[in-house]
Structures are given as structure tokens and as C-alpha cells.
Design a protein around this motif. Structure first.
Motif, PDB file in Angstrom:
ATOM      1  N   VAL A 178       0.834  -1.206   0.000  1.00 38.19           N
ATOM      2  CA  VAL A 178       0.000   0.000   0.000  1.00 38.19           C
ATOM      3  C   VAL A 178       0.867   1.254   0.000  1.00 38.19           C
ATOM      4  O   VAL A 178       1.804   1.378   0.793  1.00 38.19           O
ATOM      5  N   VAL A 179       0.522   2.180  -0.896  1.00 38.62           N
ATOM      6  CA  VAL A 179       1.181   3.484  -0.969  1.00 38.62           C
ATOM      7  C   VAL A 179       0.097   4.537  -0.737  1.00 38.62           C
ATOM      8  O   VAL A 179      -0.719   4.799  -1.618  1.00 38.62           O
ATOM      9  N   PRO A 180       0.068   5.135   0.470  1.00 40.82           N
ATOM     10  CA  PRO A 180      -0.955   6.131   0.761  1.00 40.82           C
ATOM     11  C   PRO A 180      -0.574   7.484   0.150  1.00 40.82           C
ATOM     12  O   PRO A 180       0.408   8.092   0.557  1.00 40.82           O
ATOM     13  N   LYS A 181      -1.340   7.944  -0.812  1.00 36.23           N
ATOM     14  CA  LYS A 181      -1.047   9.208  -1.492  1.00 36.23           C
ATOM     15  C   LYS A 181      -1.848  10.376  -0.911  1.00 36.23           C
ATOM     16  O   LYS A 181      -1.452  11.517  -1.050  1.00 36.23           O
ATOM     17  N   CYS A 182      -2.988  10.101  -0.297  1.00 39.20           N
ATOM     18  CA  CYS A 182      -3.795  11.190   0.257  1.00 39.20           C
ATOM     19  C   CYS A 182      -3.512  11.337   1.752  1.00 39.20           C
ATOM     20  O   CYS A 182      -3.069  10.393   2.412  1.00 39.20           O
ATOM     21  N   SER A 183      -3.788  12.505   2.287  1.00 38.54           N
ATOM     22  CA  SER A 183      -3.449  12.794   3.683  1.00 38.54           C
ATOM     23  C   SER A 183      -4.207  11.908   4.668  1.00 38.54           C
ATOM     24  O   SER A 183      -3.641  11.498   5.677  1.00 38.54           O
ATOM     25  N   TYR A 184      -5.461  11.589   4.391  1.00 43.72           N
ATOM     26  CA  TYR A 184      -6.211  10.736   5.325  1.00 43.72           C
ATOM     27  C   TYR A 184      -5.607   9.337   5.360  1.00 43.72           C
ATOM     28  O   TYR A 184      -5.425   8.764   6.444  1.00 43.72           O
ATOM     29  N   ALA A 185      -5.293   8.780   4.214  1.00 49.57           N
ATOM     30  CA  ALA A 185      -4.699   7.440   4.163  1.00 49.57           C
ATOM     31  C   ALA A 185      -3.352   7.426   4.880  1.00 49.57           C
ATOM     32  O   ALA A 185      -3.039   6.481   5.611  1.00 49.57           O
ATOM     33  N   GLN A 186      -2.565   8.474   4.700  1.00 43.16           N
ATOM     34  CA  GLN A 186      -1.277   8.566   5.387  1.00 43.16           C
ATOM     35  C   GLN A 186      -1.483   8.618   6.896  1.00 43.16           C
ATOM     36  O   GLN A 186      -0.820   7.909   7.652  1.00 43.16           O
ATOM     37  N   TRP A 187      -2.438   9.435   7.350  1.00 43.03           N
ATOM     38  CA  TRP A 187      -2.745   9.561   8.771  1.00 43.03           C
ATOM     39  C   TRP A 187      -3.236   8.226   9.322  1.00 43.03           C
ATOM     40  O   TRP A 187      -2.775   7.773  10.373  1.00 43.03           O
ATOM     41  N   TYR A 188      -4.176   7.607   8.634  1.00 40.16           N
ATOM     42  CA  TYR A 188      -4.771   6.345   9.088  1.00 40.16           C
ATOM     43  C   TYR A 188      -3.696   5.272   9.259  1.00 40.16           C
ATOM     44  O   TYR A 188      -3.677   4.559  10.266  1.00 40.16           O
ATOM     45  N   MET A 189      -2.809   5.167   8.310  1.00 35.88           N
ATOM     46  CA  MET A 189      -1.766   4.138   8.371  1.00 35.88           C
ATOM     47  C   MET A 189      -0.756   4.444   9.482  1.00 35.88           C
ATOM     48  O   MET A 189      -0.286   3.536  10.147  1.00 35.88           O
ATOM     49  N   ARG A 190      -0.467   5.716   9.693  1.00 34.83           N
ATOM     50  CA  ARG A 190       0.464   6.094  10.755  1.00 34.83           C
ATOM     51  C   ARG A 190      -0.160   5.813  12.134  1.00 34.83           C
ATOM     52  O   ARG A 190       0.464   5.202  12.993  1.00 34.83           O
ATOM     53  N   VAL A 191      -1.394   6.241  12.343  1.00 31.19           N
ATOM     54  CA  VAL A 191      -2.071   6.052  13.621  1.00 31.19           C
ATOM     55  C   VAL A 191      -2.272   4.577  13.941  1.00 31.19           C
ATOM     56  O   VAL A 191      -2.132   4.148  15.093  1.00 31.19           O
ATOM     57  N   ASN A 192      -2.563   3.784  12.920  1.00 35.53           N
ATOM     58  CA  ASN A 192      -2.806   2.348  13.107  1.00 35.53           C
ATOM     59  C   ASN A 192      -1.546   1.513  12.927  1.00 35.53           C
ATOM     60  O   ASN A 192      -1.610   0.281  12.934  1.00 35.53           O
TER      61      ASN A 192
END
Length: 75
Positions: A59-73
């Protein structure tokens, strides 16, 4: 790009992703303002991450929400 897919729900929330090689890029997420904070973005991300796992894609998170979600989780 091998495939581009949009995951949606009945209330207008959506996540746009695409498969490029062995990667799943999460391009954008959107949840209508009136529905934010109710876990809709999380459900979309869970579906996208499930798709990635099933298809053995990184998974490559390109949008800010996806980046945040992956970092928090811690994904």
C-alpha cells in the motif's frame, strides 16, 4: 496503471485507488462533512487494505487521510 477502482457507500463517501505493478496507491478519500467522525473513512480504508492483502499488494498512501490512518494504526 493496471486498474483504477473507486469504493463507495450509499451516503456518498468514497475512496479512489489504483493498482500499479505490485502496489496499491490510495489516491483520495472523501466523506461528506455531515457524516465525518462516524468511522466511514475507516471502513473505506479497511476495505482497501483488505483488497491489498488479498492481492498481495504493497500500500502506498497518497492522500493525507490514508497517510494519517496508516500512521495512527501503525500499518
Amino acid at each position: 496503471i493496471i486498474m483504477e477502482k473507486t469504493i463507495t457507500d450509499t451516503e456518498g463517501s468514497r475512496l479512489v485507488m489504483r493498482v500499479v505493478g505490485g502496489y496499491l496507491e490510495i489516491i483520495s478519500t472523501f466523506v461528506p462533512e455531515a457524516l465525518r467522525g462516524r468511522g466511514r473513512g475507516e471502513k473505506l480504508m479497511d476495505e482497501a487494505l483488505g483488497y491489498a492483502a488479498k492481492n498481495k499488494l504493497e500500500v502506498v498512501p497518497k492522500c493525507s487521510y490514508a497517510q494519517w490512518y496508516m500512521r495512527v494504526n501503525k500499518i
